[in-house]
Design an enzyme around this catalytic site. Structure first.
Site, short mmCIF file in Angstrom:
data_model
loop_
_atom_site.label_atom_id
_atom_site.label_comp_id
_atom_site.label_asym_id
_atom_site.label_seq_id
_atom_site.Cartn_x
_atom_site.Cartn_y
_atom_site.Cartn_z
N ARG A 1 2.14 -13.02 -0.11
CA ARG A 1 2.06 -11.60 -0.43
C ARG A 1 1.39 -11.43 -1.80
O ARG A 1 1.97 -11.77 -2.83
CB ARG A 1 3.45 -10.96 -0.45
CG ARG A 1 3.97 -10.64 0.92
CD ARG A 1 5.26 -9.86 0.86
NE ARG A 1 5.10 -8.55 0.21
CZ ARG A 1 5.97 -7.56 0.37
NH1 ARG A 1 7.02 -7.69 1.14
NH2 ARG A 1 5.78 -6.43 -0.25
N ARG B 1 8.45 7.13 1.15
CA ARG B 1 8.43 6.69 -0.24
C ARG B 1 8.10 7.83 -1.20
O ARG B 1 8.06 7.60 -2.41
CB ARG B 1 7.35 5.60 -0.41
CG ARG B 1 7.87 4.17 -0.34
CD ARG B 1 6.65 3.28 -0.46
NE ARG B 1 6.89 1.97 -0.99
CZ ARG B 1 7.15 0.89 -0.23
NH1 ARG B 1 7.26 1.00 1.07
NH2 ARG B 1 7.29 -0.28 -0.79
N ARG C 1 5.12 -1.50 -9.10
CA ARG C 1 5.85 -1.01 -7.92
C ARG C 1 7.20 -0.41 -8.32
O ARG C 1 7.63 0.60 -7.75
CB ARG C 1 6.03 -2.14 -6.91
CG ARG C 1 4.68 -2.60 -6.33
CD ARG C 1 4.82 -3.86 -5.50
NE ARG C 1 5.51 -3.57 -4.26
CZ ARG C 1 6.27 -4.45 -3.60
NH1 ARG C 1 6.47 -5.65 -4.09
NH2 ARG C 1 6.82 -4.11 -2.48
N LYS D 1 16.07 -4.44 1.41
CA LYS D 1 15.89 -3.55 2.58
C LYS D 1 15.46 -4.34 3.81
O LYS D 1 16.01 -4.16 4.89
CB LYS D 1 14.82 -2.47 2.30
CG LYS D 1 15.15 -1.48 1.22
CD LYS D 1 14.12 -0.37 1.14
CE LYS D 1 12.69 -0.84 0.87
NZ LYS D 1 12.50 -1.47 -0.47
N ARG E 1 10.75 -14.78 -4.19
CA ARG E 1 10.10 -14.56 -2.89
C ARG E 1 8.65 -15.04 -2.96
O ARG E 1 8.14 -15.62 -2.00
CB ARG E 1 10.18 -13.07 -2.51
CG ARG E 1 9.56 -12.74 -1.17
CD ARG E 1 10.00 -11.38 -0.68
NE ARG E 1 9.38 -10.28 -1.43
CZ ARG E 1 9.70 -9.00 -1.28
NH1 ARG E 1 10.65 -8.63 -0.44
NH2 ARG E 1 9.09 -8.07 -1.98
P1 AMP Z 1 6.81 -2.96 1.35
O1 AMP Z 1 6.66 -4.11 2.26
O2 AMP Z 1 7.67 -1.86 1.93
O3 AMP Z 1 7.29 -3.36 -0.02
O4 AMP Z 1 5.37 -2.31 1.16
C1 AMP Z 1 4.30 -3.06 0.61
C2 AMP Z 1 3.18 -2.12 0.17
O5 AMP Z 1 2.70 -1.40 1.31
C3 AMP Z 1 3.57 -1.05 -0.83
O6 AMP Z 1 3.57 -1.52 -2.17
C4 AMP Z 1 2.50 0.00 -0.57
O7 AMP Z 1 1.26 -0.41 -1.13
C5 AMP Z 1 2.35 -0.07 0.95
N1 AMP Z 1 3.31 0.85 1.61
C6 AMP Z 1 4.34 0.51 2.44
N2 AMP Z 1 5.00 1.59 2.85
C7 AMP Z 1 4.40 2.66 2.26
C8 AMP Z 1 4.64 4.06 2.26
N3 AMP Z 1 5.67 4.59 2.94
N4 AMP Z 1 3.81 4.84 1.52
C9 AMP Z 1 2.77 4.32 0.84
N5 AMP Z 1 2.51 3.01 0.77
C10 AMP Z 1 3.30 2.18 1.47
#
Ligand code: AMP
Length: 189
Positions: free
Chosen positions: A135, A88, A146, A13, A127
């Site tokens: 991260r 999400r 996740r 994404k 990654r």
């Molecule tokens: P990402 O970079 O999109 O993979 O997001 C990393 C982490 O941020 C996720 O595993 C969640 O802990 C938090 N996070 C990001 N977007 C959301 C969302 N829309 N709702 C809840 N938690 C989020």
């Protein structure tokens, strides 16, 4: 153009969003990036979100809905935006529908990027190596959590947006440029 990119962690994404930003001249709106910036800046929001994110759990709907609502009002989002990592949950999708209705704007498409679980694990481990541990949520146990959360809480959005006639699906296992081409074709169709 207003797009949502949907797909499990590691599906591509973020990579695709960055390419589409260049192609369409609209910003990427990544709740994950915004939360990571808040952690780096040690704001109260970042301090609160860090433990949740390190476990791979979801930050509360109220927090992420607030982040998105504020971003949608910003000048750079007026021509459109690419939402990456939001919504999400069904509750977040409903909140987004309400926000957009209130602002008098509509989504153009929701693009689901599919990928199989083994490939996702491989990519996220890769990654983690490349980012030198930048991260904390890029390790196998957290990734499995996740992926479970994606299956249980996020995957229902596929049917939600299919019902709205907005869903387009592309195969995220293809090489990056082919995924981009498929996304552009889906957007144009
Ligand atoms: P990402 O970079 O999109 O993979 O997001 C990393 C982490 O941020 C996720 O595993 C969640 O802990 C938090 N996070 C990001 N977007 C959301 C969302 N829309 N709702 C809840 N938690 C989020």
């Amino acid at each position: 153009m207003r797009l949502i990119l949907l797909g499990p962690p590691g599906a591509g994404k973020g990579t695709q969003a960055k390419i589409l930003v260049e192609a369409y001249g609209i910003p990427q709106l990544s709740t994950g990036d915004i939360l990571r910036s808040a952690i780096a800046a040690q704001t109260p929001l970042g301090i609160e979100a860090k433990a949740v994110m390190d476990r791979g759990d979801l930050v509360s709907n109220d927090v992420v809905n607030g982040i998105v609502s504020e971003r949608l009002d910003a000048e750079d989002c007026q021509p459109g935006f690419i939402l990456d990592g939001f919504p999400r949950t069904i509750a977040q999708a409903e909140a987004l529908d309400a926000m957009m209705a209130e602002k008098g704007i509509k989504l153009d498409a929701v693009i689901e990027i599919t990928a199989d679980a083994d490939e996702l694990v491989r990519r996220v481990i890769q990654r983690a190596k490349e980012s030198g541990g930048a991260r904390a949520d890029d390790n196998e146990d957290v990734l499995r959590n996740r992926l479970d959360i994606y299956q249980n809480q996020t995957a229902p959005l596929v049917a939600y947006y299919a019902d709205q006639g907005l869903l387009k699906t592309v195969n995220g296992m293809a090489p990056v440029d082919q995924v981009t081409a498929a996304m552009k074709a889906a957007i144009a169709s």
